[in-house]
Design a protein around this motif. Structure first.
Motif, PDB file in Angstrom:
ATOM      1  N   VAL A 193      95.102 118.166 -44.023  1.00 48.12           N
ATOM      2  CA  VAL A 193      96.114 117.878 -45.043  1.00 48.12           C
ATOM      3  C   VAL A 193      97.388 117.345 -44.394  1.00 48.12           C
ATOM      4  CG1 VAL A 193      97.220 120.172 -45.133  1.00 48.12           C
ATOM      5  CG2 VAL A 193      97.103 118.758 -47.196  1.00 48.12           C
ATOM      6  N   ILE A 194      97.707 117.804 -43.186  1.00 46.98           N
ATOM      7  CA  ILE A 194      98.878 117.287 -42.471  1.00 46.98           C
ATOM      8  C   ILE A 194      98.637 115.829 -42.074  1.00 46.98           C
ATOM      9  CG2 ILE A 194     100.340 117.524 -40.438  1.00 46.98           C
ATOM     10  CD1 ILE A 194     100.733 119.721 -42.496  1.00 46.98           C
ATOM     11  N   VAL A 195      97.426 115.536 -41.591  1.00 49.76           N
ATOM     12  CA  VAL A 195      97.095 114.158 -41.217  1.00 49.76           C
ATOM     13  C   VAL A 195      97.189 113.235 -42.431  1.00 49.76           C
ATOM     14  CG1 VAL A 195      95.243 112.640 -40.402  1.00 49.76           C
ATOM     15  CG2 VAL A 195      95.630 114.850 -39.293  1.00 49.76           C
ATOM     16  N   MET A 196      96.647 113.673 -43.556  1.00 56.33           N
ATOM     17  CA  MET A 196      96.676 112.844 -44.757  1.00 56.33           C
ATOM     18  C   MET A 196      98.103 112.673 -45.278  1.00 56.33           C
ATOM     19  SD  MET A 196      93.689 111.799 -45.091  1.00 56.33           S
ATOM     20  CE  MET A 196      94.201 110.824 -46.501  1.00 56.33           C
ATOM     21  N   MET A 197      98.908 113.721 -45.177  1.00 58.76           N
ATOM     22  CA  MET A 197     100.305 113.602 -45.603  1.00 58.76           C
ATOM     23  C   MET A 197     101.055 112.617 -44.712  1.00 58.76           C
ATOM     24  SD  MET A 197     102.043 116.944 -47.161  1.00 58.76           S
ATOM     25  CE  MET A 197     103.284 115.812 -47.704  1.00 58.76           C
ATOM     26  N   PHE A 198     100.745 112.632 -43.420  1.00 52.63           N
ATOM     27  CA  PHE A 198     101.379 111.690 -42.497  1.00 52.63           C
ATOM     28  C   PHE A 198     100.993 110.252 -42.856  1.00 52.63           C
ATOM     29  CE2 PHE A 198     101.199 109.147 -38.603  1.00 52.63           C
ATOM     30  CZ  PHE A 198     102.518 109.243 -38.189  1.00 52.63           C
ATOM     31  N   LEU A 199      99.705 110.028 -43.124  1.00 55.40           N
ATOM     32  CA  LEU A 199      99.252 108.685 -43.503  1.00 55.40           C
ATOM     33  C   LEU A 199      99.878 108.246 -44.827  1.00 55.40           C
ATOM     34  CD1 LEU A 199      95.453 108.951 -42.586  1.00 55.40           C
ATOM     35  CD2 LEU A 199      97.248 107.740 -41.333  1.00 55.40           C
ATOM     36  N   HIS A 200      99.962 109.163 -45.768  1.00 54.67           N
ATOM     37  CA  HIS A 200     100.580 108.850 -47.060  1.00 54.67           C
ATOM     38  C   HIS A 200     102.053 108.502 -46.880  1.00 54.67           C
ATOM     39  CE1 HIS A 200     101.486 108.866 -51.283  1.00 54.67           C
ATOM     40  NE2 HIS A 200     102.234 109.948 -51.209  1.00 54.67           N
ATOM     41  N   THR A 201     102.731 109.264 -46.040  1.00 54.75           N
ATOM     42  CA  THR A 201     104.151 109.010 -45.778  1.00 54.75           C
ATOM     43  C   THR A 201     104.344 107.653 -45.115  1.00 54.75           C
ATOM     44  OG1 THR A 201     104.552 111.389 -45.537  1.00 54.75           O
ATOM     45  CG2 THR A 201     106.232 109.909 -44.661  1.00 54.75           C
ATOM     46  N   MET A 202     103.480 107.323 -44.156  1.00 54.29           N
ATOM     47  CA  MET A 202     103.567 106.028 -43.496  1.00 54.29           C
ATOM     48  C   MET A 202     103.319 104.885 -44.478  1.00 54.29           C
ATOM     49  SD  MET A 202     104.444 106.385 -40.332  1.00 54.29           S
ATOM     50  CE  MET A 202     105.592 107.570 -41.077  1.00 54.29           C
ATOM     51  N   ARG A 203     102.369 105.074 -45.391  1.00 53.39           N
ATOM     52  CA  ARG A 203     102.110 104.044 -46.397  1.00 53.39           C
ATOM     53  C   ARG A 203     103.329 103.820 -47.277  1.00 53.39           C
ATOM     54  NH1 ARG A 203     102.686 103.080 -51.623  1.00 53.39           N
ATOM     55  NH2 ARG A 203     101.985 105.197 -52.109  1.00 53.39           N
ATOM     56  N   VAL A 204     103.941 104.908 -47.708  1.00 54.27           N
ATOM     57  CA  VAL A 204     105.139 104.806 -48.550  1.00 54.27           C
ATOM     58  C   VAL A 204     106.267 104.110 -47.784  1.00 54.27           C
ATOM     59  CG1 VAL A 204     106.947 106.137 -49.726  1.00 54.27           C
ATOM     60  CG2 VAL A 204     104.547 106.804 -49.957  1.00 54.27           C
ATOM     61  N   PHE A 205     106.413 104.433 -46.514  1.00 58.43           N
ATOM     62  CA  PHE A 205     107.497 103.855 -45.715  1.00 58.43           C
ATOM     63  C   PHE A 205     107.275 102.360 -45.478  1.00 58.43           C
ATOM     64  CE2 PHE A 205     109.310 102.681 -41.594  1.00 58.43           C
ATOM     65  CZ  PHE A 205     110.643 102.994 -41.810  1.00 58.43           C
ATOM     66  N   PHE A 206     106.091 101.998 -45.025  1.00 56.24           N
ATOM     67  CA  PHE A 206     105.846 100.601 -44.652  1.00 56.24           C
ATOM     68  C   PHE A 206     105.705  99.673 -45.850  1.00 56.24           C
ATOM     69  CE2 PHE A 206     104.472 102.543 -40.571  1.00 56.24           C
ATOM     70  CZ  PHE A 206     105.349 101.852 -39.754  1.00 56.24           C
ATOM     71  N   THR A 207     105.421 100.210 -47.026  1.00 60.46           N
ATOM     72  CA  THR A 207     105.383  99.379 -48.234  1.00 60.46           C
ATOM     73  C   THR A 207     106.711  99.404 -48.979  1.00 60.46           C
ATOM     74  OG1 THR A 207     104.455 101.213 -49.533  1.00 60.46           O
ATOM     75  CG2 THR A 207     102.895  99.667 -48.538  1.00 60.46           C
ATOM     76  N   GLY A 208     107.708 100.115 -48.422  1.00 67.93           N
ATOM     77  CA  GLY A 208     109.024 100.158 -49.049  1.00 67.93           C
ATOM     78  C   GLY A 208     109.052 100.913 -50.366  1.00 67.93           C
ATOM     79  N   SER A 209     108.103 101.808 -50.564  1.00 71.10           N
ATOM     80  CA  SER A 209     108.031 102.528 -51.832  1.00 71.10           C
ATOM     81  C   SER A 209     109.103 103.605 -51.968  1.00 71.10           C
ATOM     82  CB  SER A 209     106.641 103.174 -51.975  1.00 71.10           C
ATOM     83  OG  SER A 209     105.632 102.196 -51.931  1.00 71.10           O
ATOM     84  N   ILE A 212     106.420 110.115 -60.371  1.00 73.41           N
ATOM     85  CA  ILE A 212     105.438 109.035 -60.205  1.00 73.41           C
ATOM     86  C   ILE A 212     105.035 108.485 -61.561  1.00 73.41           C
ATOM     87  CG2 ILE A 212     103.062 108.511 -59.522  1.00 73.41           C
ATOM     88  CD1 ILE A 212     103.411 110.451 -57.200  1.00 73.41           C
ATOM     89  N   ARG A 213     104.827 109.370 -62.517  1.00 69.94           N
ATOM     90  CA  ARG A 213     104.399 108.941 -63.847  1.00 69.94           C
ATOM     91  C   ARG A 213     105.496 108.127 -64.534  1.00 69.94           C
ATOM     92  NH1 ARG A 213     100.460 110.441 -67.532  1.00 69.94           N
ATOM     93  NH2 ARG A 213     100.404 108.730 -69.028  1.00 69.94           N
ATOM     94  N   ARG A 214     106.743 108.531 -64.389  1.00 67.42           N
ATOM     95  CA  ARG A 214     107.838 107.836 -65.063  1.00 67.42           C
ATOM     96  C   ARG A 214     108.203 106.531 -64.382  1.00 67.42           C
ATOM     97  NH1 ARG A 214     112.168 112.486 -67.125  1.00 67.42           N
ATOM     98  NH2 ARG A 214     110.722 113.533 -68.564  1.00 67.42           N
ATOM     99  N   GLN A 215     108.127 106.520 -63.042  1.00 67.77           N
ATOM    100  CA  GLN A 215     108.567 105.331 -62.306  1.00 67.77           C
ATOM    101  C   GLN A 215     107.418 104.372 -62.025  1.00 67.77           C
ATOM    102  OE1 GLN A 215     110.156 107.321 -58.914  1.00 67.77           O
ATOM    103  NE2 GLN A 215     112.058 107.955 -59.947  1.00 67.77           N
ATOM    104  N   GLY A 216     106.184 104.842 -62.144  1.00 67.62           N
ATOM    105  CA  GLY A 216     105.038 104.005 -61.856  1.00 67.62           C
ATOM    106  C   GLY A 216     104.740 103.914 -60.374  1.00 67.62           C
ATOM    107  N   ILE A 217     103.605 103.312 -60.048  1.00 63.15           N
ATOM    108  CA  ILE A 217     103.219 103.115 -58.658  1.00 63.15           C
ATOM    109  C   ILE A 217     103.871 101.853 -58.127  1.00 63.15           C
ATOM    110  CG2 ILE A 217     101.241 102.776 -57.118  1.00 63.15           C
ATOM    111  CD1 ILE A 217      99.532 104.272 -59.120  1.00 63.15           C
ATOM    112  N   SER A 218     104.323 101.905 -56.906  1.00 63.61           N
ATOM    113  CA  SER A 218     105.040 100.783 -56.308  1.00 63.61           C
ATOM    114  C   SER A 218     104.141  99.564 -56.169  1.00 63.61           C
ATOM    115  CB  SER A 218     105.597 101.175 -54.945  1.00 63.61           C
ATOM    116  OG  SER A 218     104.541 101.539 -54.071  1.00 63.61           O
ATOM    117  N   GLY A 219     104.758  98.428 -55.861  1.00 64.60           N
ATOM    118  CA  GLY A 219     104.050  97.150 -55.790  1.00 64.60           C
ATOM    119  C   GLY A 219     103.067  97.067 -54.641  1.00 64.60           C
ATOM    120  N   PRO A 220     102.311  95.976 -54.559  1.00 68.82           N
ATOM    121  CA  PRO A 220     101.268  95.809 -53.533  1.00 68.82           C
ATOM    122  C   PRO A 220     101.864  95.582 -52.157  1.00 68.82           C
ATOM    123  CG  PRO A 220     101.491  93.802 -54.798  1.00 68.82           C
ATOM    124  CD  PRO A 220     102.367  94.825 -55.462  1.00 68.82           C
ATOM    125  N   LEU A 221     100.979  95.632 -51.146  1.00 65.28           N
ATOM    126  CA  LEU A 221     101.402  95.389 -49.769  1.00 65.28           C
ATOM    127  C   LEU A 221     101.895  93.954 -49.597  1.00 65.28           C
ATOM    128  CD1 LEU A 221      98.444  97.125 -47.903  1.00 65.28           C
ATOM    129  CD2 LEU A 221     100.801  97.887 -47.904  1.00 65.28           C
TER     130      LEU A 221
END
Length: 223
Positions: A101-117, A214-223
């Protein structure tokens, strides 16, 4: 039978609109792996939540057998693994799931950071997400001591010394976590209470806020 029960509940609580609102919510095309291979990176958050649910369920099972005191803690874990049906499997799921779960949270955090979400209007959700990350680390830390074996004992002593090195608040933080002058019964009791009650309560509260935003703001744009 199940349909009759559902209809009976629905007539009184009107749950169908809530369920349909969740089930019929449109997912952006860039999040659909069938259309874009890069959409798989948007699954990290959902996978993290799925593993978290497994951690909660397996942890609830483990607490049915675990005894949080220094005399019986190790023996209760040993009994769980050797004598309880599927106990070794469930404990293995919880043990390895804590790292996964820590590994997946790290990957999720990196995705959010690098996509500017994390940018406007999602700054608050980024903060909440980081708080969830720290709570997860706290759960991993407090759970590590619970088997009360040599590895857990000395790893916790190292962790407490790291806490002690924090400027100004270090000694107070160490004593608060340790519960006394040595790593002993009070330490185990405090770590168990934090791991089973306090931190999960904080985690669930943060997750609710995270999903609402997340529900109110929606999912961020594509890569």
């Amino acid at each position: 039978m199940f349909k009759n029960v559902y209809n009976w509940i629905d007539e009184r609580l009107d749950v169908t609109p809530i369920w349909r609102d969740v089930a019929d919510h449109e997912v952006p095309e860039h999040v659909n792996p069938a259309h874009h291979f890069s959409a798989f990176v948007y699954c990290f958050g959902g996978l993290t939540f799925f593993i978290t649910v497994i951690q909660i369920l397996s942890g609830m099972f483990l607490t049915m057998y675990y005894v949080p005191d220094i005399i019986n803690a190790y023996a209760s874990v040993e009994y769980l693994q050797s004598s309880v049906a599927f106990g070794q499997i469930v404990r293995g799921m919880h043990h390895w799931g804590a790292s996964l779960v820590i590994v997946m949270m790290f990957l999720h955090t990196m995705r959010v950071f690098f996509t500017g979400s994390y940018k406007a209007p999602r700054e608050m959700n980024w903060v909440v997400g980081m708080l969830i990350f720290f709570v997860m680390l706290g759960l991993g830390l407090t759970g590590y001591l619970l088997p009360w074996d040599n590895k857990a004992y000395f790893a916790t002593k190292v962790t407490l010394e790291i806490a002690n090195s924090v400027p100004v608040m270090g000694p107070v933080l160490k004593e608060l976590m340790q519960g006394g002058t040595i790593v002993g019964a009070e330490t185990l009791t405090r770590f168990f209470a934090l791991h089973v009650f306090f931190l999960p309560a904080v985690l669930l509260s943060l997750l609710v806020g995270h999903f609402i935003m997340i529900r109110r703001q929606g999912i961020s744009g594509p890569l």
